[in-house]
Design a protein around this motif. Structure first.
Motif, PDB file in Angstrom:
ATOM      1  N   TYR A 172      59.977  88.218 -26.352  1.00 47.54           N
ATOM      2  CA  TYR A 172      59.739  87.050 -27.203  1.00 47.54           C
ATOM      3  C   TYR A 172      58.312  87.122 -27.745  1.00 47.54           C
ATOM      4  CZ  TYR A 172      63.894  84.705 -25.330  1.00 47.54           C
ATOM      5  OH  TYR A 172      65.175  84.366 -24.982  1.00 47.54           O
ATOM      6  N   GLY A 173      58.096  86.520 -28.902  1.00 45.99           N
ATOM      7  CA  GLY A 173      56.760  86.511 -29.462  1.00 45.99           C
ATOM      8  C   GLY A 173      56.453  85.258 -30.258  1.00 45.99           C
ATOM      9  N   ILE A 174      55.160  84.952 -30.326  1.00 39.52           N
ATOM     10  CA  ILE A 174      54.622  83.912 -31.194  1.00 39.52           C
ATOM     11  C   ILE A 174      53.491  84.543 -31.982  1.00 39.52           C
ATOM     12  CG2 ILE A 174      53.424  81.689 -31.347  1.00 39.52           C
ATOM     13  CD1 ILE A 174      54.777  80.889 -28.723  1.00 39.52           C
ATOM     14  N   LEU A 175      53.514  84.388 -33.292  1.00 38.74           N
ATOM     15  CA  LEU A 175      52.474  84.927 -34.170  1.00 38.74           C
ATOM     16  C   LEU A 175      51.401  83.873 -34.422  1.00 38.74           C
ATOM     17  CD1 LEU A 175      54.737  86.698 -36.824  1.00 38.74           C
ATOM     18  CD2 LEU A 175      53.627  87.714 -34.812  1.00 38.74           C
ATOM     19  N   LYS A 176      50.201  84.342 -34.702  1.00 36.78           N
ATOM     20  CA  LYS A 176      49.069  83.451 -34.961  1.00 36.78           C
ATOM     21  C   LYS A 176      49.393  82.436 -36.051  1.00 36.78           C
ATOM     22  CE  LYS A 176      44.201  83.735 -36.288  1.00 36.78           C
ATOM     23  NZ  LYS A 176      43.111  84.692 -36.598  1.00 36.78           N
ATOM     24  N   GLU A 177      50.074  82.887 -37.131  1.00 37.87           N
ATOM     25  CA  GLU A 177      50.376  81.970 -38.227  1.00 37.87           C
ATOM     26  C   GLU A 177      51.451  80.945 -37.865  1.00 37.87           C
ATOM     27  OE1 GLU A 177      52.302  86.004 -39.388  1.00 37.87           O
ATOM     28  OE2 GLU A 177      50.397  85.344 -38.523  1.00 37.87           O
ATOM     29  N   GLU A 178      52.181  81.179 -36.779  1.00 40.54           N
ATOM     30  CA  GLU A 178      53.178  80.222 -36.310  1.00 40.54           C
ATOM     31  C   GLU A 178      52.571  79.148 -35.405  1.00 40.54           C
ATOM     32  OE1 GLU A 178      56.938  83.366 -36.241  1.00 40.54           O
ATOM     33  OE2 GLU A 178      55.755  83.057 -34.406  1.00 40.54           O
ATOM     34  N   TRP A 179      51.422  79.452 -34.835  1.00 40.29           N
ATOM     35  CA  TRP A 179      50.805  78.560 -33.856  1.00 40.29           C
ATOM     36  C   TRP A 179      50.510  77.160 -34.401  1.00 40.29           C
ATOM     37  CZ3 TRP A 179      50.524  76.810 -29.335  1.00 40.29           C
ATOM     38  CH2 TRP A 179      49.449  76.045 -28.889  1.00 40.29           C
ATOM     39  N   PRO A 180      49.923  76.982 -35.577  1.00 30.83           N
ATOM     40  CA  PRO A 180      49.636  75.615 -36.040  1.00 30.83           C
ATOM     41  C   PRO A 180      50.889  74.732 -36.099  1.00 30.83           C
ATOM     42  CG  PRO A 180      48.427  77.182 -37.373  1.00 30.83           C
ATOM     43  CD  PRO A 180      49.365  77.987 -36.507  1.00 30.83           C
ATOM     44  N   HIS A 181      52.005  75.283 -36.565  1.00 38.15           N
ATOM     45  CA  HIS A 181      53.248  74.504 -36.629  1.00 38.15           C
ATOM     46  C   HIS A 181      53.763  74.192 -35.222  1.00 38.15           C
ATOM     47  CE1 HIS A 181      57.140  73.041 -37.935  1.00 38.15           C
ATOM     48  NE2 HIS A 181      57.706  73.899 -37.102  1.00 38.15           N
ATOM     49  N   ILE A 182      53.733  75.182 -34.343  1.00 39.09           N
ATOM     50  CA  ILE A 182      54.177  74.978 -32.959  1.00 39.09           C
ATOM     51  C   ILE A 182      53.307  73.937 -32.285  1.00 39.09           C
ATOM     52  CG2 ILE A 182      54.283  76.089 -30.684  1.00 39.09           C
ATOM     53  CD1 ILE A 182      55.269  78.642 -32.200  1.00 39.09           C
ATOM     54  N   LYS A 183      51.996  74.027 -32.478  1.00 36.05           N
ATOM     55  CA  LYS A 183      51.067  73.076 -31.877  1.00 36.05           C
ATOM     56  C   LYS A 183      51.325  71.655 -32.381  1.00 36.05           C
ATOM     57  CE  LYS A 183      46.139  72.237 -31.252  1.00 36.05           C
ATOM     58  NZ  LYS A 183      44.773  72.701 -31.607  1.00 36.05           N
ATOM     59  N   ALA A 184      51.591  71.526 -33.674  1.00 31.41           N
ATOM     60  CA  ALA A 184      51.782  70.215 -34.287  1.00 31.41           C
ATOM     61  C   ALA A 184      53.147  69.594 -33.989  1.00 31.41           C
ATOM     62  CB  ALA A 184      51.589  70.315 -35.799  1.00 31.41           C
ATOM     63  N   THR A 185      54.122  70.406 -33.637  1.00 34.78           N
ATOM     64  CA  THR A 185      55.467  69.867 -33.394  1.00 34.78           C
ATOM     65  C   THR A 185      55.827  69.876 -31.916  1.00 34.78           C
ATOM     66  OG1 THR A 185      56.462  72.037 -33.869  1.00 34.78           O
ATOM     67  CG2 THR A 185      56.332  70.469 -35.690  1.00 34.78           C
ATOM     68  N   ILE A 186      55.872  71.035 -31.314  1.00 35.77           N
ATOM     69  CA  ILE A 186      56.292  71.140 -29.921  1.00 35.77           C
ATOM     70  C   ILE A 186      55.256  70.549 -28.965  1.00 35.77           C
ATOM     71  CG2 ILE A 186      56.839  72.799 -28.072  1.00 35.77           C
ATOM     72  CD1 ILE A 186      58.116  74.508 -30.351  1.00 35.77           C
ATOM     73  N   PHE A 187      53.982  70.766 -29.287  1.00 33.38           N
ATOM     74  CA  PHE A 187      52.905  70.299 -28.393  1.00 33.38           C
ATOM     75  C   PHE A 187      52.161  69.093 -28.980  1.00 33.38           C
ATOM     76  CE2 PHE A 187      53.210  74.871 -27.186  1.00 33.38           C
ATOM     77  CZ  PHE A 187      53.504  74.696 -25.836  1.00 33.38           C
ATOM     78  N   LYS A 188      52.812  68.315 -29.802  1.00 33.66           N
ATOM     79  CA  LYS A 188      52.118  67.218 -30.508  1.00 33.66           C
ATOM     80  C   LYS A 188      51.518  66.185 -29.575  1.00 33.66           C
ATOM     81  CE  LYS A 188      56.369  64.665 -31.346  1.00 33.66           C
ATOM     82  NZ  LYS A 188      57.580  65.250 -31.821  1.00 33.66           N
ATOM     83  N   ASN A 189      52.013  66.067 -28.357  1.00 34.86           N
ATOM     84  CA  ASN A 189      51.493  65.073 -27.421  1.00 34.86           C
ATOM     85  C   ASN A 189      50.477  65.632 -26.425  1.00 34.86           C
ATOM     86  OD1 ASN A 189      53.093  63.001 -28.529  1.00 34.86           O
ATOM     87  ND2 ASN A 189      54.858  63.721 -27.358  1.00 34.86           N
TER      88      ASN A 189
END
Length: 190
Positions: A172-189
């Motif tokens: 599995y992988g997460i790219l640097k450019e995906e991080w802002p969206h992941i941070k803002a949605t999955i980790f929003k709290n």
């Protein structure tokens, strides 16, 4: 290399080494704790060897091992690490994670992974974070998928397990450019 200490209101991740690993001896002996891992931490001697290997990797700048302290339960919970760190390619793996059964399903893992992903992408400015999981380990696979990681492929029969079984590994992988969206949605709290 100075080891980071990563912390939020729920968890503190600090350097795992030969001065503090004893806090994990009881947890390490829990039944089937790392069933899907090729490592063996089932005795104090084997746990010490596991930690020694991580410490050696830290001094060679290929591993940053952490001891996990659950601030809510006020107890040590397990271990995790950055591994296979490739400084030139700005790539690392998050894994080797094990937490005691009483800490599982409590939100502790998500808090840990948030801190680790944030550090990898925002402090180290790495390009990619990878996770490698035994194909049979559906619980860990679901957890990583909930973090927003993408299944990139399966390495067939690539890892020899303690019982001589050859496991297939999901990458599995997460790219640097995906991080802002992941941070803002999955980790929003967080």
């Amino acid at each position: 290399m100075k080891a980071p200490s990563l912390e939020n209101k729920r968890v503190r991740l600090s350097l795992l080494d030969l001065t503090n690993y004893q806090h994990l001896e009881d947890i390490a002996q829990e039944k089937d704790l790392i069933f899907y891992s090729p490592s063996d931490i089932s005795t104090p001697k084997k746990l010490r060897a596991y930690v020694q290997l991580a410490v050696d990797g830290f001094y060679h700048k290929t591993i940053i091992p952490f001891i996990i302290y659950d601030k809510k339960k006020e107890a040590y919970a397990g271990s995790t690490r950055f591994g296979l760190i490739h400084w030139k390619n700005k790539l690392l793996h998050i894994g080797w994670t094990w937490i005691g059964h009483e800490f599982q399903g409590t939100g502790l893992n998500a808090n840990m992974k948030f801190l680790m992903l944030q550090y990898a992408f925002e402090t180290l400015e790495f390009e990619k974070v990878e996770f490698r999981i035994d194909e049979r380990n559906t619980k860990s696979r679901r957890a990583v998928e909930k973090l927003g990681a993408t299944l990139e492929g399966i390495l067939r029969k690539d890892t020899l397990m303690k019982d001589s079984f050859r496991r297939s590994t999901c990458c599995y992988g997460i790219l640097k450019e995906e991080w802002p969206h992941i941070k803002a949605t999955i980790f929003k709290n967080f």
